[in-house]
Design a protein around this motif. Structure first.
Motif, PDB file in Angstrom:
ATOM      1  N   LEU A 141      10.203  14.216  -5.198  1.00 50.85           N
ATOM      2  CA  LEU A 141      10.090  13.081  -4.294  1.00 50.85           C
ATOM      3  C   LEU A 141       8.623  12.916  -3.923  1.00 50.85           C
ATOM      4  O   LEU A 141       7.964  13.885  -3.525  1.00 50.85           O
ATOM      5  CB  LEU A 141      10.925  13.333  -3.032  1.00 50.85           C
ATOM      6  N   ARG A 142       8.085  11.695  -4.079  1.00 49.67           N
ATOM      7  CA  ARG A 142       6.687  11.417  -3.730  1.00 49.67           C
ATOM      8  C   ARG A 142       6.638  10.347  -2.641  1.00 49.67           C
ATOM      9  O   ARG A 142       7.438   9.404  -2.638  1.00 49.67           O
ATOM     10  CB  ARG A 142       5.902  10.891  -4.931  1.00 49.67           C
ATOM     11  N   ALA A 143       5.676  10.478  -1.735  1.00 44.85           N
ATOM     12  CA  ALA A 143       5.437   9.471  -0.697  1.00 44.85           C
ATOM     13  C   ALA A 143       3.946   9.405  -0.454  1.00 44.85           C
ATOM     14  O   ALA A 143       3.296  10.439  -0.232  1.00 44.85           O
ATOM     15  CB  ALA A 143       6.175   9.820   0.598  1.00 44.85           C
ATOM     16  N   GLY A 144       3.367   8.196  -0.498  1.00 45.53           N
ATOM     17  CA  GLY A 144       1.936   8.112  -0.289  1.00 45.53           C
ATOM     18  C   GLY A 144       1.390   6.709  -0.366  1.00 45.53           C
ATOM     19  O   GLY A 144       2.126   5.715  -0.356  1.00 45.53           O
ATOM     20  N   TRP A 145       0.068   6.637  -0.424  1.00 43.69           N
ATOM     21  CA  TRP A 145      -0.684   5.389  -0.378  1.00 43.69           C
ATOM     22  C   TRP A 145      -1.287   5.122  -1.750  1.00 43.69           C
ATOM     23  O   TRP A 145      -1.938   5.981  -2.325  1.00 43.69           O
ATOM     24  CB  TRP A 145      -1.784   5.510   0.675  1.00 43.69           C
ATOM     25  N   GLY A 190       0.791  -1.225   0.000  1.00 46.34           N
ATOM     26  CA  GLY A 190       0.000   0.000   0.000  1.00 46.34           C
ATOM     27  C   GLY A 190       0.815   1.262   0.000  1.00 46.34           C
ATOM     28  O   GLY A 190       0.463   2.219  -0.682  1.00 46.34           O
ATOM     29  N   PHE A 191       1.920   1.327   0.749  1.00 42.72           N
ATOM     30  CA  PHE A 191       2.686   2.565   0.904  1.00 42.72           C
ATOM     31  C   PHE A 191       3.914   2.530  -0.004  1.00 42.72           C
ATOM     32  O   PHE A 191       4.565   1.493  -0.160  1.00 42.72           O
ATOM     33  CB  PHE A 191       3.128   2.738   2.354  1.00 42.72           C
ATOM     34  N   GLY A 192       4.234   3.685  -0.594  1.00 39.30           N
ATOM     35  CA  GLY A 192       5.400   3.759  -1.462  1.00 39.30           C
ATOM     36  C   GLY A 192       6.056   5.121  -1.436  1.00 39.30           C
ATOM     37  O   GLY A 192       5.432   6.138  -1.113  1.00 39.30           O
ATOM     38  N   PHE A 198      -3.376   8.604  -2.526  1.00 43.11           N
ATOM     39  CA  PHE A 198      -2.894   9.976  -2.367  1.00 43.11           C
ATOM     40  C   PHE A 198      -1.397   9.953  -2.188  1.00 43.11           C
ATOM     41  O   PHE A 198      -0.791   8.913  -1.889  1.00 43.11           O
ATOM     42  CB  PHE A 198      -3.557  10.669  -1.171  1.00 43.11           C
ATOM     43  N   TYR A 199      -0.770  11.115  -2.390  1.00 41.13           N
ATOM     44  CA  TYR A 199       0.651  11.236  -2.068  1.00 41.13           C
ATOM     45  C   TYR A 199       0.987  12.691  -1.775  1.00 41.13           C
ATOM     46  O   TYR A 199       0.325  13.617  -2.235  1.00 41.13           O
ATOM     47  CB  TYR A 199       1.535  10.692  -3.188  1.00 41.13           C
TER      48      TYR A 199
END
Length: 336
Positions: free
Chosen positions: A222-226, A196-198, A257-258
């Motif tokens: 940089l992206r971080a999200g679900w 799920g998370f990346g 989202f991210y």
């Protein structure tokens, strides 16, 4: 305007997060065979400002993957820096930008202030994408000056919103046809990928050539999200960090989202909105060669819709500018 930002953030906070997985361009997708329409609004009033790059609007239509005429795909294969096995999309856009000095209530702004200018433009281009790389080649044609209709557009909006009337448009740049050829390449690399998370990172390089703008740029996002969708960041009005007017959510897990954080540095050789008209005397200021953008924001996709909000910090663009600028950008994308 600030209430719009609060609305998007509260919508994100209230979202229930469920389901594993991450979208991939090669996997099942929602709306993978459809085109996308993106509407973009960039404005400094998000932060109670009204100066310099004060407003930008753009509508962008991106075709579905490989939903282009055969001759377009053949032509794309001849572009030496396009991936030969990549998917091809066509993209078309129409937009308008406005630029003003810091004090719009002065009829004759000081000569060391950024000049009034408008830019009405249309673009056509090609996107070549693989699962980890995107190339964008775009031709933009338009008009700078009174024919851009920036003056009546700003006056109408300010009258409707009871904002101060801009008084110095008689000093704006003269009419001049504009052309810009833009190329951008972006890569996407996974840093963290769990259930799920990346987290991923997307470096980019590119530039533009034309009488309106000539520059070279490089940076990263940089992206971080679900449930990270397989896109290349939020759509923006150039010059900016490159993004994509399309996105590919996974049909099995279409809500995600991210957060994102990006940086781009530009070496600027030409900026008509600072340098003035190319062939006639006009107002101008001493342009800075090195300009940087830092952006941060959030993106939310639900089935066939994506909403992004971006806060942009831009360094000083001309000598005598007391400080850098900041503005907000909202982009809404629908798949059809």
């Amino acid at each position: 305007m600030s209430r719009a930002r609060i609305y998007f953030l509260s919508l994100l906070a209230g979202l229930a997060l469920t389901g594993p997985g991450r979208a991939e361009i090669t996997g099942p997708t929602a709306g993978a065979e459809t085109g996308t329409l993106t509407l973009i609004l960039e404005n400094d009033l998000f932060y109670n400002l009204d100066r310099h790059y004060t407003n930008g609007v753009q509508a962008v239509w991106t075709t579905a993957r490989d939903e282009v005429p055969d001759w377009t795909r053949r032509w794309a294969r001849w572009v030496p820096f396009f991936a030969q096995d990549g998917h091809v999309r066509a993209v078309f856009s129409l937009g308008q930008n406005m630029y003003t000095p810091s004090d719009i209530e002065t009829r004759d702004p000081p000569l060391n202030e950024r000049p009034y200018a408008g830019w009405l433009h249309g673009s056509a281009g090609l996107i070549n994408e693989t699962n980890r790389r995107m190339d964008q080649l775009q031709l933009t044609l338009g008009i700078v000056g009174p024919a851009s209709l920036a003056e009546p557009a700003q006056k109408i909006v300010h009258r409707l919103t009871d904002a101060p009337k801009p008084l110095g448009w008689d000093t704006q740049l003269h009419n001049e046809p504009g052309i810009v050829i833009t190329y951008q390449r972006s890569w996407r690399y996974d840093l963290v990928e769990t259930t799920g998370f990346g987290i991923d990172i997307m470096p980019h390089v590119g530039g533009a050539v034309g009488n309106v703008a000539t520059y070279a740029d490089a940076g990263f996002m940089l992206r971080a999200g679900w449930q990270l969708p397989a896109d290349f960041g939020p759509a923006r009005i150039q010059p900016s960090l490159p993004g994509s007017g399309f996105f590919e959510p996974d049909a099995r897990h279409p809500v995600g989202f991210y957060w994102f954080l990006g940086f781009s540095g530009r070496a600027v050789a030409r900026n008509i909105f600072l340098d003035g008209n190319s062939f006639r005397d006009s107002r101008s200021v001493d342009r800075k060669v090195w300009v940087a953008d830092v952006q941060a924001g959030v993106a939310l996709n639900i089935y066939d819709a994506r909403v992004t909000y971006t806060h942009v910090f831009r360094t000083r663009e001309f000598s005598g500018q007391p400080e850098g600028d900041e503005y907000g950008a909202v982009a809404v994308t629908w798949q059809f």
